[in-house]
Design an enzyme around this catalytic site. Structure first.
Site, PDB file in Angstrom:
ATOM      1  N   SER A   1       0.847  -1.192   0.000  1.00 16.56           N
ATOM      2  CA  SER A   1       0.000   0.000   0.000  1.00 16.56           C
ATOM      3  C   SER A   1       0.890   1.253   0.000  1.00 16.56           C
ATOM      4  O   SER A   1       1.714   1.400  -0.891  1.00 16.56           O
ATOM      5  CB  SER A   1      -0.962  -0.043   1.189  1.00 16.56           C
TER       6      SER A   1
ATOM      7  N   GLU B   1      -9.478  -5.430  -4.007  1.00 19.87           N
ATOM      8  CA  GLU B   1      -8.759  -4.419  -3.230  1.00 19.87           C
ATOM      9  C   GLU B   1      -9.706  -3.522  -2.423  1.00 19.87           C
ATOM     10  O   GLU B   1      -9.493  -3.268  -1.238  1.00 19.87           O
ATOM     11  CB  GLU B   1      -7.892  -3.555  -4.150  1.00 19.87           C
TER      12      GLU B   1
ATOM     13  N   HIS C   1      -7.839  -5.771   0.236  1.00 18.89           N
ATOM     14  CA  HIS C   1      -6.613  -5.022   0.501  1.00 18.89           C
ATOM     15  C   HIS C   1      -6.033  -5.431   1.851  1.00 18.89           C
ATOM     16  O   HIS C   1      -6.754  -5.594   2.837  1.00 18.89           O
ATOM     17  CB  HIS C   1      -6.951  -3.525   0.513  1.00 18.89           C
TER      18      HIS C   1
END
Length: 492
Positions: free
Chosen positions: A179, A304, A400
């Protein structure tokens, strides 16, 4: 075997602690505390110390923003940690971990990042704290931009000076992140000062969030207005860091529509293309030949955006109007919105919204980085995580951050239990072992165990109950973005 292992660095002696068969050193300063006259400035080398410094506790974290922000006492924010399998060995591969957190939060002390499994596999693991939120990424007059990136470079320079004292090879450094950590690594690829500091890179869920100077200036002006100060280093240095972080959180909850795409993601700051520290996007720098490619392992998850839908309590509630706004703002111009509707004709409004957010914020930046790195002469290996999180009835899908406890083998951490339950299934454990092995193989020899991703074949490792190497699985989205790199956020 001593319970109090020692190491001599260029700055002084350290005493860590024994953790099983490993030696662990925590809270090692790699730069001076950035407060007082050093606040909002580039990191300054740490001064040498006399005697032996205790390195047994994690360092404090910088005041953070957002609903999941960490907090701690102390202002020695620029520290790192080292976990090594053997202090007496030489030439071990090194993995430097840069945590995520949307550039506004995160800490190396998160149990999800416990390095024990990776160290047990033969890696010297370094994890770092760096400035985030207002301290690290606001564009402040009289101060360098992207100070968080400058901190990361200072930490990598520390690794070059000192990692041999912990058994590591300074010529075998892999820098890794997920990320915002992955976005950090992508940015480091463009910086000449950083590129000689590592040999390989691992990036999971590369974000497309960069912003223009014009947008960053408005954000800083709005933040400064909330605390009654001028938007410059001298004035903002007089504001307590915790107060500034709190106001940044409040600002993120009500962003003006004038801030375009930034206003939709609920985070007020991100790295800025300031023309000095960061001159262009990684995709353009690589594609246009101003940066050489390297050995790069890139991955993203299938779903995600699902994590954020669930965290916001919005799963199953997104409307046609919200899907329309998301497509108009985040699909590539000029006809991306129509392209999504044509490519996914059976998708509901919610599915379209999740698709375009997943693509624009993480999946396509990751894919495009892999492609650009290959075009720049590097070797890119690509994976997609399709294994769904079994906890909470499976609503999170392959969301995610799901890949992080899998890669670290921290399925029993609080985050791991939240995603995988108290007793991970054999399938989850198998995927975790595969991803760990891929990291270790890649950091050691530059090969994760599957073929490189190349234009003619686009091979991708799909991690699932039965993992397979296939052509890139998100072909419809790939075609929509084929000629579109992530564009910086700008004023609407």
């Amino acid at each position: 075997m001593s319970e109090r292992p020692g190491a001599r660095t260029a700055e002084g002696l350290l005493e860590g602690r024994r953790r099983g068969e490993h030696a662990v050193f925590r809270g090692i300063p790699y730069a001076q505390s950035p407060v007082g006259p050093l606040r909002f400035q580039a990191p300054v080398p740490v001064e040498e110390w006399d005697g032996t410094r205790q390195a047994t506790e994690f360092g404090p974290v910088v005041p953070q923003a957002g609903p999941t922000a960490e907090s701690s006492a102390g202002n020695d924010w620029l520290t790192l940690n080292v976990s090594t399998p053997d202090l007496g060995t030489a030439g071990l591969p090194v993995l430097v971990w840069i945590h995520g957190g949307a550039y506004i939060a995160g800490a190396s002390s998160d149990p999800m990042y416990d390095p024990a499994a990776l160290t047990g596999a033969g890696l010297v693991v370094v994890s770092i704290n760096y400035r985030v939120a207002a301290e690290g990424f606001t564009l402040v007059e009289g101060a360098p931009a992207n100070r968080g990136f400058l901190d990361q470079i200072a930490a990598l320079e520390w690794v070059q000076r000192n990692i041999a004292a912990f058994g590591g090879d300074p010529d075998q450094v892999t820098v890794a992140g997920q990320s915002a950590g992955a976005g950090s690594v992508a940015a480091l690829l463009t910086m000449k000062r950083a590129r000689g500091l590592f040999r390989r890179a691992i990036v999971h869920s590369v974000p497309g969030s960069l912003c223009t100077r014009a947008l960053a200036e408005e954000v800083t002006a709005a933040l400064a207005g909330r605390v009654g100060a001028a938007p410059d280093a001298e004035a903002l240095s007089g504001i307590d860091p915790s107060r500034l972080a709190g106001e940044l959180t409040a600002l993120g909850a009500d962003l003006p529509k004038r801030w375009g795409r930034l206003s939709q993601i609920g985070v007020a700051v991100c790295p800025v293309l300031d023309g000095v520290v960061l001159t262009e996007t990684p995709w353009r720098a690589l594609t246009d030949g101003r940066t050489d490619g390297i050995e790069l392992l890139v991955g993203h998850t299938r779903d995600e955006f699902r994590l954020f839908s669930v965290m916001m309590g919005r799963l199953g509630t997104f409307t046609e109007d919200e899907a329309h706004t998301a497509l108009e703002l985040f699909a590539p111009a000029p006809d991306g919105a129509d392209a999504y509707r044509a490519a996914y004709p059976q998708a509901t409004p919610e599915e379209l919204l999740e698709l375009v957010y997943s693509d624009a914020l993480f999946r396509m930046p990751s894919l495009r980085l892999a492609q650009a790195n290959q075009a720049a002469g590097g070797t890119s290996f690509l994976f997609e995580l399709r294994l769904a999180a079994p906890a909470s009835g499976g609503v999170l899908g392959a969301c995610h951050s799901l890949d992080v406890p899998l890669a670290f083998g921290t399925l029993d951490s609080p985050a791991g239990r939240h995603l995988f339950g108290d007793r991970p299934t054999p399938e989850v454990s198998a995927v975790s072992r595969e991803l760990q092995r891929a990291w270790v193989r890649f950091a050691t020899a530059g090969d994760p165990g599957w073929p490189a991703h190349r234009p003619e074949r686009q091979l991708t490792r799909v991690l699932d109950i039965e993992s397979k190497t296939l052509p890139y699985p998100e072909e419809a989205s790939r075609r929509i973005w084929e000629r579109h790199d992530p564009a910086p956020f700008d004023l609407a």
